[in-house]
Design a protein around this motif. Sequence first.
Motif, PDB file in Angstrom:
ATOM      1  N   ILE A   1      53.658 -20.113 -34.108  1.00 48.52           N
ATOM      2  CA  ILE A   1      53.967 -20.794 -35.355  1.00 48.52           C
ATOM      3  C   ILE A   1      52.698 -21.067 -36.155  1.00 48.52           C
ATOM      4  CG2 ILE A   1      54.895 -22.930 -36.346  1.00 48.52           C
ATOM      5  CD1 ILE A   1      56.992 -21.008 -35.291  1.00 48.52           C
ATOM      6  N   GLY A   2      51.624 -21.417 -35.460  1.00 51.36           N
ATOM      7  CA  GLY A   2      50.378 -21.736 -36.147  1.00 51.36           C
ATOM      8  C   GLY A   2      49.919 -20.594 -37.033  1.00 51.36           C
ATOM      9  N   GLN A   3      49.985 -19.366 -36.518  1.00 49.42           N
ATOM     10  CA  GLN A   3      49.567 -18.202 -37.283  1.00 49.42           C
ATOM     11  C   GLN A   3      50.515 -17.954 -38.461  1.00 49.42           C
ATOM     12  OE1 GLN A   3      49.763 -18.519 -34.028  1.00 49.42           O
ATOM     13  NE2 GLN A   3      48.187 -17.347 -32.947  1.00 49.42           N
ATOM     14  N   ALA A   4      51.827 -18.122 -38.221  1.00 43.75           N
ATOM     15  CA  ALA A   4      52.805 -17.882 -39.284  1.00 43.75           C
ATOM     16  C   ALA A   4      52.603 -18.852 -40.447  1.00 43.75           C
ATOM     17  CB  ALA A   4      54.219 -18.004 -38.720  1.00 43.75           C
ATOM     18  N   LEU A   5      52.386 -20.122 -40.126  1.00 51.66           N
ATOM     19  CA  LEU A   5      52.167 -21.109 -41.175  1.00 51.66           C
ATOM     20  C   LEU A   5      50.860 -20.830 -41.907  1.00 51.66           C
ATOM     21  CD1 LEU A   5      53.247 -24.330 -39.212  1.00 51.66           C
ATOM     22  CD2 LEU A   5      54.547 -23.163 -40.999  1.00 51.66           C
ATOM     23  N   GLY A   6      49.847 -20.390 -41.173  1.00 54.85           N
ATOM     24  CA  GLY A   6      48.549 -20.149 -41.781  1.00 54.85           C
ATOM     25  C   GLY A   6      48.517 -18.948 -42.699  1.00 54.85           C
ATOM     26  N   VAL A   7      49.251 -17.893 -42.352  1.00 55.07           N
ATOM     27  CA  VAL A   7      49.160 -16.633 -43.097  1.00 55.07           C
ATOM     28  C   VAL A   7      50.255 -16.499 -44.154  1.00 55.07           C
ATOM     29  CG1 VAL A   7      50.645 -15.100 -41.712  1.00 55.07           C
ATOM     30  CG2 VAL A   7      48.474 -14.229 -42.671  1.00 55.07           C
ATOM     31  N   ALA A   8      51.083 -17.522 -44.321  1.00 54.21           N
ATOM     32  CA  ALA A   8      52.232 -17.429 -45.232  1.00 54.21           C
ATOM     33  C   ALA A   8      51.827 -17.133 -46.664  1.00 54.21           C
ATOM     34  CB  ALA A   8      53.048 -18.726 -45.169  1.00 54.21           C
TER      35      ALA A   8
ATOM     36  N   VAL B   1      37.820 -14.868 -49.047  1.00 50.68           N
ATOM     37  CA  VAL B   1      38.402 -15.931 -49.854  1.00 50.68           C
ATOM     38  C   VAL B   1      39.161 -16.913 -48.966  1.00 50.68           C
ATOM     39  CG1 VAL B   1      38.638 -14.425 -51.873  1.00 50.68           C
ATOM     40  CG2 VAL B   1      40.564 -14.682 -50.296  1.00 50.68           C
ATOM     41  N   ASP B   2      39.492 -18.053 -49.559  1.00 46.12           N
ATOM     42  CA  ASP B   2      40.343 -19.045 -48.907  1.00 46.12           C
ATOM     43  C   ASP B   2      41.762 -18.487 -48.869  1.00 46.12           C
ATOM     44  OD1 ASP B   2      41.977 -21.181 -48.199  1.00 46.12           O
ATOM     45  OD2 ASP B   2      40.992 -22.627 -49.518  1.00 46.12           O
ATOM     46  N   GLY B   3      42.260 -18.192 -47.686  1.00 46.10           N
ATOM     47  CA  GLY B   3      43.577 -17.580 -47.540  1.00 46.10           C
ATOM     48  C   GLY B   3      44.734 -18.511 -47.779  1.00 46.10           C
ATOM     49  N   ASN B   4      44.468 -19.783 -48.029  1.00 48.22           N
ATOM     50  CA  ASN B   4      45.531 -20.731 -48.355  1.00 48.22           C
ATOM     51  C   ASN B   4      45.451 -21.204 -49.795  1.00 48.22           C
ATOM     52  OD1 ASN B   4      44.989 -21.810 -45.065  1.00 48.22           O
ATOM     53  ND2 ASN B   4      46.853 -20.786 -45.727  1.00 48.22           N
ATOM     54  N   ASP B   5      44.643 -20.511 -50.612  1.00 50.84           N
ATOM     55  CA  ASP B   5      44.543 -20.754 -52.046  1.00 50.84           C
ATOM     56  C   ASP B   5      45.189 -19.558 -52.733  1.00 50.84           C
ATOM     57  OD1 ASP B   5      43.754 -20.747 -54.734  1.00 50.84           O
ATOM     58  OD2 ASP B   5      41.802 -21.638 -54.317  1.00 50.84           O
ATOM     59  N   LEU B   6      46.421 -19.733 -53.224  1.00 47.89           N
ATOM     60  CA  LEU B   6      47.173 -18.593 -53.743  1.00 47.89           C
ATOM     61  C   LEU B   6      46.488 -17.919 -54.931  1.00 47.89           C
ATOM     62  CD1 LEU B   6      50.875 -19.723 -53.357  1.00 47.89           C
ATOM     63  CD2 LEU B   6      49.899 -17.576 -52.530  1.00 47.89           C
ATOM     64  N   ASP B   7      45.822 -18.693 -55.773  1.00 48.85           N
ATOM     65  CA  ASP B   7      45.109 -18.083 -56.897  1.00 48.85           C
ATOM     66  C   ASP B   7      43.995 -17.172 -56.392  1.00 48.85           C
ATOM     67  OD1 ASP B   7      46.709 -19.329 -58.780  1.00 48.85           O
ATOM     68  OD2 ASP B   7      45.352 -21.028 -59.069  1.00 48.85           O
ATOM     69  N   ALA B   8      43.255 -17.642 -55.395  1.00 49.73           N
ATOM     70  CA  ALA B   8      42.169 -16.833 -54.831  1.00 49.73           C
ATOM     71  C   ALA B   8      42.723 -15.608 -54.115  1.00 49.73           C
ATOM     72  CB  ALA B   8      41.333 -17.679 -53.877  1.00 49.73           C
ATOM     73  N   VAL B   9      43.834 -15.785 -53.430  1.00 46.85           N
ATOM     74  CA  VAL B   9      44.443 -14.676 -52.688  1.00 46.85           C
ATOM     75  C   VAL B   9      44.912 -13.579 -53.642  1.00 46.85           C
ATOM     76  CG1 VAL B   9      46.404 -14.020 -51.230  1.00 46.85           C
ATOM     77  CG2 VAL B   9      45.085 -16.085 -50.691  1.00 46.85           C
ATOM     78  N   THR B  10      45.647 -13.955 -54.683  1.00 47.40           N
ATOM     79  CA  THR B  10      46.152 -12.950 -55.618  1.00 47.40           C
ATOM     80  C   THR B  10      45.009 -12.266 -56.368  1.00 47.40           C
ATOM     81  OG1 THR B  10      46.543 -14.676 -57.287  1.00 47.40           O
ATOM     82  CG2 THR B  10      48.401 -14.030 -55.903  1.00 47.40           C
TER      83      THR B  10
ATOM     84  N   PRO C   1      37.402   2.395 -48.781  1.00 45.98           N
ATOM     85  CA  PRO C   1      38.447   1.426 -48.433  1.00 45.98           C
ATOM     86  C   PRO C   1      38.020   0.008 -48.754  1.00 45.98           C
ATOM     87  CG  PRO C   1      37.336   2.211 -46.458  1.00 45.98           C
ATOM     88  CD  PRO C   1      36.783   3.004 -47.592  1.00 45.98           C
ATOM     89  N   ARG C   2      38.997  -0.884 -48.757  1.00 44.89           N
ATOM     90  CA  ARG C   2      38.754  -2.269 -49.118  1.00 44.89           C
ATOM     91  C   ARG C   2      39.120  -3.194 -47.957  1.00 44.89           C
ATOM     92  NH1 ARG C   2      38.726   1.334 -52.985  1.00 44.89           N
ATOM     93  NH2 ARG C   2      39.906   1.115 -54.891  1.00 44.89           N
ATOM     94  N   CYS C   3      38.423  -4.288 -47.840  1.00 45.67           N
ATOM     95  CA  CYS C   3      38.724  -5.317 -46.848  1.00 45.67           C
ATOM     96  C   CYS C   3      38.752  -6.673 -47.541  1.00 45.67           C
ATOM     97  CB  CYS C   3      37.669  -5.320 -45.739  1.00 45.67           C
ATOM     98  SG  CYS C   3      37.871  -6.659 -44.521  1.00 45.67           S
ATOM     99  N   ILE C   4      39.710  -7.495 -47.175  1.00 49.00           N
ATOM    100  CA  ILE C   4      39.737  -8.889 -47.631  1.00 49.00           C
ATOM    101  C   ILE C   4      39.794  -9.771 -46.391  1.00 49.00           C
ATOM    102  CG2 ILE C   4      40.786 -10.611 -49.127  1.00 49.00           C
ATOM    103  CD1 ILE C   4      42.338  -8.342 -50.506  1.00 49.00           C
ATOM    104  N   VAL C   5      38.803 -10.623 -46.227  1.00 46.65           N
ATOM    105  CA  VAL C   5      38.789 -11.597 -45.137  1.00 46.65           C
ATOM    106  C   VAL C   5      39.370 -12.897 -45.687  1.00 46.65           C
ATOM    107  CG1 VAL C   5      37.379 -12.870 -43.482  1.00 46.65           C
ATOM    108  CG2 VAL C   5      36.760 -10.518 -44.114  1.00 46.65           C
ATOM    109  N   PHE C   6      40.469 -13.341 -45.089  1.00 47.65           N
ATOM    110  CA  PHE C   6      41.133 -14.569 -45.518  1.00 47.65           C
ATOM    111  C   PHE C   6      40.853 -15.675 -44.505  1.00 47.65           C
ATOM    112  CE2 PHE C   6      43.902 -11.210 -47.312  1.00 47.65           C
ATOM    113  CZ  PHE C   6      43.884 -11.583 -48.652  1.00 47.65           C
ATOM    114  N   ASP C   7      40.155 -16.707 -44.927  1.00 49.39           N
ATOM    115  CA  ASP C   7      39.972 -17.878 -44.078  1.00 49.39           C
ATOM    116  C   ASP C   7      41.226 -18.742 -44.188  1.00 49.39           C
ATOM    117  OD1 ASP C   7      37.191 -17.661 -43.024  1.00 49.39           O
ATOM    118  OD2 ASP C   7      36.704 -17.617 -45.152  1.00 49.39           O
ATOM    119  N   THR C   8      41.972 -18.849 -43.098  1.00 49.75           N
ATOM    120  CA  THR C   8      43.227 -19.594 -43.110  1.00 49.75           C
ATOM    121  C   THR C   8      43.182 -20.749 -42.119  1.00 49.75           C
ATOM    122  OG1 THR C   8      44.259 -18.154 -41.447  1.00 49.75           O
ATOM    123  CG2 THR C   8      44.535 -17.536 -43.769  1.00 49.75           C
ATOM    124  N   LYS C   9      44.047 -21.709 -42.360  1.00 49.74           N
ATOM    125  CA  LYS C   9      44.150 -22.875 -41.481  1.00 49.74           C
ATOM    126  C   LYS C   9      45.400 -22.751 -40.635  1.00 49.74           C
ATOM    127  CE  LYS C   9      43.912 -27.933 -41.443  1.00 49.74           C
ATOM    128  NZ  LYS C   9      42.713 -27.927 -40.591  1.00 49.74           N
TER     129      LYS C   9
END
Length: 284
Positions: A38-45, A216-225, A239-247
């Motif tokens: 659940i922790g991962q699901a909530l974090g990556v939503a 980017v902050d993976g829980n900031d939707l503006d930054a994610v988009t 190729p491209r990579c995006i590292v998302f720091d999530t909680k």
Amino acid sequence: MNADHPRGIGDNVSLARRAYNIRRKALRMGEVQGQGYIGQALGVADVLAASYFHTMSYRSDDPEWEGRDRFLLSIGHYAIALYAVLMEAGILPEDELETYGMDDSRMPMSGMASYTPGMEITGGSLGQGLGIAVGMAMGLKRKASDAFVYNLMSDGELDEGSTWEAAMAGAHHGLDNLVCLVDFNNQQADGRSTEMSALEPLPEKWQAFGWHCQRVDGNDLDAVTAAFDAARALKEPRPRCIVFDTKMCKGVPFLEARDKNHFVRVEADEWEKALAELDERAPA
């Protein structure tokens, strides 16, 4: 909901609401089994909401449509999160939610492509997803397709040599239709990811392997988009990579506060509390 989701065209449901719906569905599935990732699901939503409702092109009523963007779940134990977004996208019917993890369910606890519409690969053997994504992206290039391949992987998979072999291959072949999404929640089964292996400086490592990389902050939707848009718009043959720091457990404070929540066991009376805390923060 429209069956066809052209790239970059959404509907009148906000991404914040989509992310909330994904979290809520994941919690409800977790309650069926009384435990889970659940922790991962909530974090990556938030990343999933942006993937399916801002970035990707697909058809809800035709998950195998040839023109679709491919979303690969390298981390098979995140399946509960992908099921939630597949329901939100109309690819899986929500009335199957209560079957999660049950015998004969189309939603096993670890994702398997042979069971689930919209599940592109069978993940779980960590470190394999990016290699498959490289091959898939090469195949789409040969077909002259404009579809993209998105590979969601964990920070723990950065410990695997196969990941970096795939990274070299992706750069060598100039796969500008490949985007690797790294969920960096800094947790593995054995402890903090940064304590298991010397991962940093991570963006610079991807860049040294020939990739364009953002963090980017993976829980900031503006930054994610914005990161998704920048990856898609890049006019470079790499190729491209995006590292998302999530909680971990984002959106449920009492679970967020737990020191170790790689695999969450929630007492029977706590599921109601978790849903209530999430609902208190529900967006309009």
